[in-house]
Design a protein around this motif. Structure first.
Motif, PDB file in Angstrom:
ATOM      1  N   ARG A  51       5.527   7.055  -1.024  1.00 37.87           N
ATOM      2  CA  ARG A  51       6.112   5.711  -0.941  1.00 37.87           C
ATOM      3  C   ARG A  51       5.019   4.653  -1.113  1.00 37.87           C
ATOM      4  N   MET A  52       5.326   3.599  -1.862  1.00 36.93           N
ATOM      5  CA  MET A  52       4.387   2.496  -2.070  1.00 36.93           C
ATOM      6  C   MET A  52       5.137   1.175  -1.971  1.00 36.93           C
ATOM      7  N   ILE A  53       4.532   0.199  -1.317  1.00 35.46           N
ATOM      8  CA  ILE A  53       5.089  -1.155  -1.217  1.00 35.46           C
ATOM      9  C   ILE A  53       4.191  -2.096  -2.007  1.00 35.46           C
ATOM     10  N   LEU A  54       4.784  -2.927  -2.856  1.00 34.05           N
ATOM     11  CA  LEU A  54       4.044  -3.926  -3.617  1.00 34.05           C
ATOM     12  C   LEU A  54       4.548  -5.317  -3.272  1.00 34.05           C
ATOM     13  N   GLU A  55       3.651  -6.292  -3.364  1.00 40.76           N
ATOM     14  CA  GLU A  55       4.023  -7.697  -3.259  1.00 40.76           C
ATOM     15  C   GLU A  55       3.773  -8.353  -4.608  1.00 40.76           C
ATOM     16  N   GLY A  56       4.321  -9.564  -4.772  1.00 41.04           N
ATOM     17  CA  GLY A  56       4.089 -10.293  -6.013  1.00 41.04           C
ATOM     18  C   GLY A  56       5.366 -10.880  -6.549  1.00 41.04           C
ATOM     19  N   ALA A  57       5.465 -10.943  -7.881  1.00 40.70           N
ATOM     20  CA  ALA A  57       6.654 -11.490  -8.518  1.00 40.70           C
ATOM     21  C   ALA A  57       7.872 -10.628  -8.185  1.00 40.70           C
ATOM     22  N   ALA A  58       9.050 -11.246  -8.311  1.00 35.66           N
ATOM     23  CA  ALA A  58      10.280 -10.547  -7.921  1.00 35.66           C
ATOM     24  C   ALA A  58      10.465  -9.241  -8.686  1.00 35.66           C
ATOM     25  N   GLY A 118       0.816  -1.201   0.000  1.00 44.67           N
ATOM     26  CA  GLY A 118       0.000   0.000   0.000  1.00 44.67           C
ATOM     27  C   GLY A 118       0.850   1.252   0.000  1.00 44.67           C
ATOM     28  N   ALA A 119       0.183   2.396   0.160  1.00 42.12           N
ATOM     29  CA  ALA A 119       0.837   3.700   0.101  1.00 42.12           C
ATOM     30  C   ALA A 119       1.080   4.244   1.506  1.00 42.12           C
ATOM     31  N   ASP A 120       1.900   5.305   1.592  1.00 43.61           N
ATOM     32  CA  ASP A 120       2.226   5.870   2.897  1.00 43.61           C
ATOM     33  C   ASP A 120       1.246   6.985   3.270  1.00 43.61           C
ATOM     34  N   ASP A 132       8.215  -7.185  -9.635  1.00 39.69           N
ATOM     35  CA  ASP A 132       7.249  -6.158  -9.222  1.00 39.69           C
ATOM     36  C   ASP A 132       7.360  -5.778  -7.748  1.00 39.69           C
ATOM     37  N   ALA A 133       7.767  -6.725  -6.927  1.00 40.42           N
ATOM     38  CA  ALA A 133       7.703  -6.526  -5.482  1.00 40.42           C
ATOM     39  C   ALA A 133       8.739  -5.534  -4.998  1.00 40.42           C
ATOM     40  N   GLY A 134       8.447  -4.968  -3.831  1.00 42.91           N
ATOM     41  CA  GLY A 134       9.405  -4.074  -3.198  1.00 42.91           C
ATOM     42  C   GLY A 134       8.888  -2.655  -3.081  1.00 42.91           C
ATOM     43  N   GLU A 135       9.824  -1.731  -2.885  1.00 36.01           N
ATOM     44  CA  GLU A 135       9.483  -0.333  -2.624  1.00 36.01           C
ATOM     45  C   GLU A 135       9.487   0.482  -3.910  1.00 36.01           C
ATOM     46  N   TRP A 136       8.509   1.388  -4.027  1.00 36.59           N
ATOM     47  CA  TRP A 136       8.376   2.291  -5.165  1.00 36.59           C
ATOM     48  C   TRP A 136       8.165   3.713  -4.656  1.00 36.59           C
ATOM     49  N   ARG A 137       8.448   4.702  -5.525  1.00 38.70           N
ATOM     50  CA  ARG A 137       8.078   6.095  -5.287  1.00 38.70           C
ATOM     51  C   ARG A 137       7.112   6.498  -6.397  1.00 38.70           C
ATOM     52  N   PHE A 138       5.975   7.128  -6.024  1.00 39.59           N
ATOM     53  CA  PHE A 138       5.008   7.468  -7.057  1.00 39.59           C
ATOM     54  C   PHE A 138       4.522   8.904  -6.902  1.00 39.59           C
ATOM     55  N   SER A 139       4.163   9.486  -8.024  1.00 38.13           N
ATOM     56  CA  SER A 139       3.568  10.825  -8.089  1.00 38.13           C
ATOM     57  C   SER A 139       2.285  10.718  -8.897  1.00 38.13           C
ATOM     58  N   ALA A 140       1.284  11.517  -8.522  1.00 36.34           N
ATOM     59  CA  ALA A 140      -0.005  11.433  -9.206  1.00 36.34           C
ATOM     60  C   ALA A 140      -0.736  12.762  -9.072  1.00 36.34           C
ATOM     61  N   VAL A 141      -1.624  13.010 -10.009  1.00 37.51           N
ATOM     62  CA  VAL A 141      -2.437  14.230  -9.976  1.00 37.51           C
ATOM     63  C   VAL A 141      -3.908  13.835 -10.024  1.00 37.51           C
ATOM     64  N   PRO A 142      -4.769  14.591  -9.352  1.00 36.29           N
ATOM     65  CA  PRO A 142      -6.202  14.295  -9.425  1.00 36.29           C
ATOM     66  C   PRO A 142      -6.759  14.690 -10.784  1.00 36.29           C
ATOM     67  N   TRP A 143      -7.809  14.013 -11.207  1.00 35.66           N
ATOM     68  CA  TRP A 143      -8.466  14.418 -12.443  1.00 35.66           C
ATOM     69  C   TRP A 143      -9.966  14.455 -12.222  1.00 35.66           C
ATOM     70  N   PHE A 144     -10.606  15.354 -12.964  1.00 33.50           N
ATOM     71  CA  PHE A 144     -12.017  15.647 -12.766  1.00 33.50           C
ATOM     72  C   PHE A 144     -12.750  15.572 -14.104  1.00 33.50           C
ATOM     73  N   ASP A 145     -14.020  15.229 -14.026  1.00 32.03           N
ATOM     74  CA  ASP A 145     -14.842  15.173 -15.228  1.00 32.03           C
ATOM     75  C   ASP A 145     -14.954  16.571 -15.832  1.00 32.03           C
ATOM     76  N   SER A 146     -14.619  16.683 -17.126  1.00 34.30           N
ATOM     77  CA  SER A 146     -14.608  18.007 -17.762  1.00 34.30           C
ATOM     78  C   SER A 146     -16.002  18.622 -17.864  1.00 34.30           C
ATOM     79  N   ALA A 147     -17.034  17.789 -17.888  1.00 33.81           N
ATOM     80  CA  ALA A 147     -18.388  18.316 -18.040  1.00 33.81           C
ATOM     81  C   ALA A 147     -19.021  18.695 -16.712  1.00 33.81           C
ATOM     82  N   THR A 148     -18.825  17.858 -15.707  1.00 31.17           N
ATOM     83  CA  THR A 148     -19.506  18.072 -14.426  1.00 31.17           C
ATOM     84  C   THR A 148     -18.586  18.569 -13.329  1.00 31.17           C
ATOM     85  N   GLY A 149     -17.267  18.451 -13.527  1.00 32.35           N
ATOM     86  CA  GLY A 149     -16.328  18.816 -12.472  1.00 32.35           C
ATOM     87  C   GLY A 149     -16.241  17.789 -11.367  1.00 32.35           C
TER      88      GLY A 149
END
Length: 536
Positions: free
Chosen positions: A248-255, A229-231, A257-274
């Motif tokens: 920070r994000m931790i994943l499990e699974g195949a070798a 999961g995420a921090d 994919d698994a381990g520690e990641w750093r992620f960035s993301a932006v929110p997005w909104f419906d252009s018609a309704t907001g």
């Protein structure tokens, strides 16, 4: 036992959590052996308890029992919980094809989306998922993403490696640690992926890694203690609908994919309704300067496991010590019932201490190239006689006879007496545990020829594992059908892996043959005395 638990009405949060765990564990392990009435009452009790048990507890419990989650009604019950709990169960549960086909119509869209990310389901189950249509999954997967997320032919499947207790969770971690130490990585870990999360924070689409590694995880809640999961930084930004930067994000699974990641993301909104629609982002592997002390986690895993084992020993010793004080009436007279209870606690503590010793041995077990200590020898004939005496009570209780004949001799092995007794005792105990009442466990201790530098203890496979593959028998979580109620907590698979690990540390091995299991140990017999003689 299930009837006893159901008769008790848990009145406080701790009791409710304990009841939830106990009922779930019994259904996971013994559900197919219970009556229909007990199953209905148990599932009803779980349904009543669910609103009163925290989501984190339910998720942890789902992850713990999922590996042994072969009881379809329990898997279906957990599959219809909140997405985080459903994902913990459905990523790892193993059911027969017919059970999967019966379960699919009763699952929600999110649950089927999680199953769609697995690559180890039978073909008929996968076709059934596809036949339910694009609307059956939480978010349709783009064709490019589906193609990119398919694992290569040599990719390991998503790990399904939890077990129904904290002890068995240690088994999983030990196995992963030993495998990582013994085998160099043959696949390069992936370095980045893109993802989309819905308005509830659940990741619903990924491109660049295996889908099952990330789909269903939440960026809206904090994951603690190394859980996937995420921090907290991501969770805080999500609540504010703010940009997430280098969380920070931790994943499990195949070798890969698994381990520690750093992620960035932006929110997005419906252009018609907001209307807020979720987050879109990308993840990367952390730079060395972003890791604590610049050390990879795998180098610390063995020490952390040993530290946890040490922390298990401390309270166990305290409990055992107080029980001995009570049973010995050191502080004054104690009633017979309390003394009997204290003596039972002392015996149980000793059994658990033996399990902890096995776990500790598994973390420290040397590799096959480690030489055995010079000068250590043991008479395997005498060791087997001692083990047969130790197993007397178990053999009588389970109505199993043990017959180990001797062929040739002498039977001196280049291994310490305590180590050989642990190997042979663990091997025979595990096989007795799965033998049918009234059966005979047959074996031979063999010294074959002057050219053979190995002693062999061959034991014929009991009926319960007659057709099991070597991979199954060495799986740390493998427990065959028909296992005795008193079978070892650490399972047959863990016991056999421990015996093999100890044997290889001494220069031997455990062979899984079609008809028998054979423990090879290096001989310490003088070459002139080796000959084929009929023993007992």
């Amino acid at each position: 036992m299930i009837a006893t638990i159901l008769r008790q009405a848990p009145g406080d949060p701790r009791a409710r959590i304990a009841a939830w765990r106990q009922i779930s564990d019994i259904l996971a392990q013994r559900g197919n052996q219970l009556s229909d009435g007990d199953i209905r009452r148990a599932l009803h009790a779980l349904a009543v308890l669910r609103p009163q048990v925290p989501e984190k507890i339910r998720r942890d419990c789902a992850a713990a029992i999922a590996r042994h989650g072969r009881f379809a009604p329990l898997v279906a019950f957990y599959a219809n919980d909140v997405p985080a709990v459903s994902a913990a169960m459905l990523r790892r549960a193993r059911l027969a094809e017919a059970d999967w086909l019966a379960l699919l119509p009763a699952t929600a869209a999110t649950a089927r989306s999680i199953l769609a990310g697995r690559d180890d389901l039978p073909d008929n189950v996968r076709r059934a998922l596809e036949s339910l249509g694009a609307g059956s999954v939480a978010l349709p997967q783009p064709a490019a993403a589906s193609a990119a997320s398919e694992a290569p032919a040599d990719e390991s499947p998503v790990a399904a490696d939890s077990a129904p207790s904290q002890i068995s969770e240690l088994v999983r971690r030990i196995d992963r640690f030993q495998s990582a130490r013994a085998q160099p990585a043959v696949r390069k870990a992936r370095t980045g992926f893109m993802f989309e999360a819905g308005p509830d924070g659940l990741i619903r689409w990924v491109d660049g890694i295996t889908r099952g590694a990330a789909i269903g995880l939440s960026i809206a809640e904090s994951a603690f203690g190394g859980e996937p999961g995420a921090d907290g930084a991501a969770a805080g930004a999500f609540r504010q609908r703010a940009e997430i930067v280098n969380a920070r994000m931790i994943l499990e699974g195949a070798a890969a994919d698994a381990g520690e990641w750093r992620f960035s993301a932006v929110p997005w909104f419906d252009s018609a309704t907001g209307q807020f629609r979720g987050y879109r982002g990308s993840a990367r592997r952390p730079q060395p300067s972003e890791m604590p002390y610049g050390r990879p986690a795998v180098e610390e895993s063995g020490d952390s496991i040993r530290q946890l084992i040490h922390e298990l020993r401390s309270p166990l010793n305290a409990i055992s010590g107080f029980a001995q004080i009570i049973s010995g009436q050191m502080f004054g007279p104690v009633s017979a019932s309390y003394r009997a209870m204290a003596e039972a606690i002392v015996a149980d503590a000793a059994a658990i201490q033996a399990i902890i010793e096995d776990l500790d041995t598994a973390t420290r077990a040397p590799g096959p190239s480690t030489p055995s200590l010079a000068g250590e020898t043991a008479d395997l004939g005498t060791v087997i006689a001692q083990v047969e005496m130790d197993l007397g009570a178990i053999l009588a209780d389970q109505r199993v006879d043990l017959s180990i004949s001797r062929v040739g001799g002498p039977f001196l092995a280049q291994v310490g007496d305590a180590n050989s007794r642990r190997m042979i005792g663990r091997l025979l105990t595990a096989l007795v545990d799965i033998s049918e009442p009234g059966s005979v466990l047959v074996g031979q201790l063999v010294t074959e020829s002057a050219q053979d530098d190995m002693l062999q203890l061959r034991v014929v496979r009991p009926l319960a594992i007659r057709f099991a593959t070597a991979a199954d028998l060495l799986d740390p979580g493998f427990s065959p059908e028909g296992e005795a109620p008193g079978a070892a907590i650490l399972s047959l698979g863990f016991s056999l892996r421990l015996v093999d690990s100890l044997a290889r540390g001494a220069g031997g091995r455990l062979d899984i043959g079609h008809n028998a299991l054979t423990l090879h140990l290096p001989s310490a017999n003088p070459s002139t005395e080796l000959g084929v003689q009929q023993g007992e």
